[in-house]
Design an enzyme around this catalytic site. Structure first.
Site, mmCIF file in Angstrom:
data_model
loop_
_atom_site.group_PDB
_atom_site.id
_atom_site.type_symbol
_atom_site.label_atom_id
_atom_site.label_comp_id
_atom_site.label_asym_id
_atom_site.label_seq_id
_atom_site.Cartn_x
_atom_site.Cartn_y
_atom_site.Cartn_z
ATOM 1 N N SER A 93 0.798 -1.231 0.000
ATOM 2 C CA SER A 93 0.000 0.000 0.000
ATOM 3 C C SER A 93 0.828 1.277 0.000
ATOM 4 O O SER A 93 0.309 2.345 -0.279
ATOM 5 C CB SER A 93 -0.971 0.021 1.182
ATOM 6 O OG SER A 93 -0.288 0.255 2.392
ATOM 7 N N LYS B 19 0.570 4.443 6.833
ATOM 8 C CA LYS B 19 -0.038 5.294 5.800
ATOM 9 C C LYS B 19 0.464 6.725 5.978
ATOM 10 O O LYS B 19 0.959 7.105 7.030
ATOM 11 C CB LYS B 19 -1.568 5.308 5.909
ATOM 12 C CG LYS B 19 -2.245 3.955 5.758
ATOM 13 C CD LYS B 19 -2.244 3.477 4.330
ATOM 14 C CE LYS B 19 -2.991 2.179 4.156
ATOM 15 N NZ LYS B 19 -2.270 0.979 4.507
#
Length: 146
Positions: free
Chosen positions: A67, A104
């Site tokens: 990701s 993230k």
């Protein structure tokens, strides 16, 4: 020492070392034509001193997944995470979200907090009051194998 294994990250604590460092040549390494070896001045380099600013608040975690590949965080990379740093907009953070750890990029503004992956194949996550959410620490460095 392995501390905790989550679905997407494996956490480690820094090992206490009394190392004097490893040899370090402060002349740069040429990517073009070689430099004469007599110009090298050997010093000692401690990666602990270079990469860890707050030992008591620093942890390592190994990335699992894709990701964050556009931020150059690849599967199996080793992250250095400082829990003492302030989580501000655009920093890469390790977060605990609804029972799982994730890494993230933070998007923080007056309208809320989002967790932004750095891969277009993954959705941006809007944090709401319904989420069990903690910003666990800020990524300060990444160690890659070549």
């Amino acid at each position: 020492m392995r501390l905790h294994t989550a679905k997407n990250l494996t956490f480690f604590t820094p090992k206490n070392t009394n190392s004097i460092g490893i040899p370090y040549f402060d002349t740069g390494v040429s990517a073009g034509f070689p430099s004469p070896t007599e110009d090298f001045i050997e010093q000692r380099l401690s990666l602990d001193k270079e990469l860890i600013k707050n030992k008591e608040a620093t942890f390592f975690a190994r990335v699992s997944g894709q990701s964050m590949i556009d931020a150059d965080l690849d599967d199996k990379d080793l992250l250095i995470i400082d829990r003492s740093l302030e989580p501000i907009n655009n920093k890469i953070a390790v977060c605990f979200l609804d029972g799982e750890f994730t890494v993230k990029r933070l998007r923080v503004d007056k309208n809320g907090v989002w967790l932004k992956p750095e891969n277009p194949n993954y959705p941006i996550i809007k944090i709401t009051e319904e989420n069990d959410f903690i910003i666990w620490g800020i990524v300060t460095n990444v160690i890659k194998k070549v």
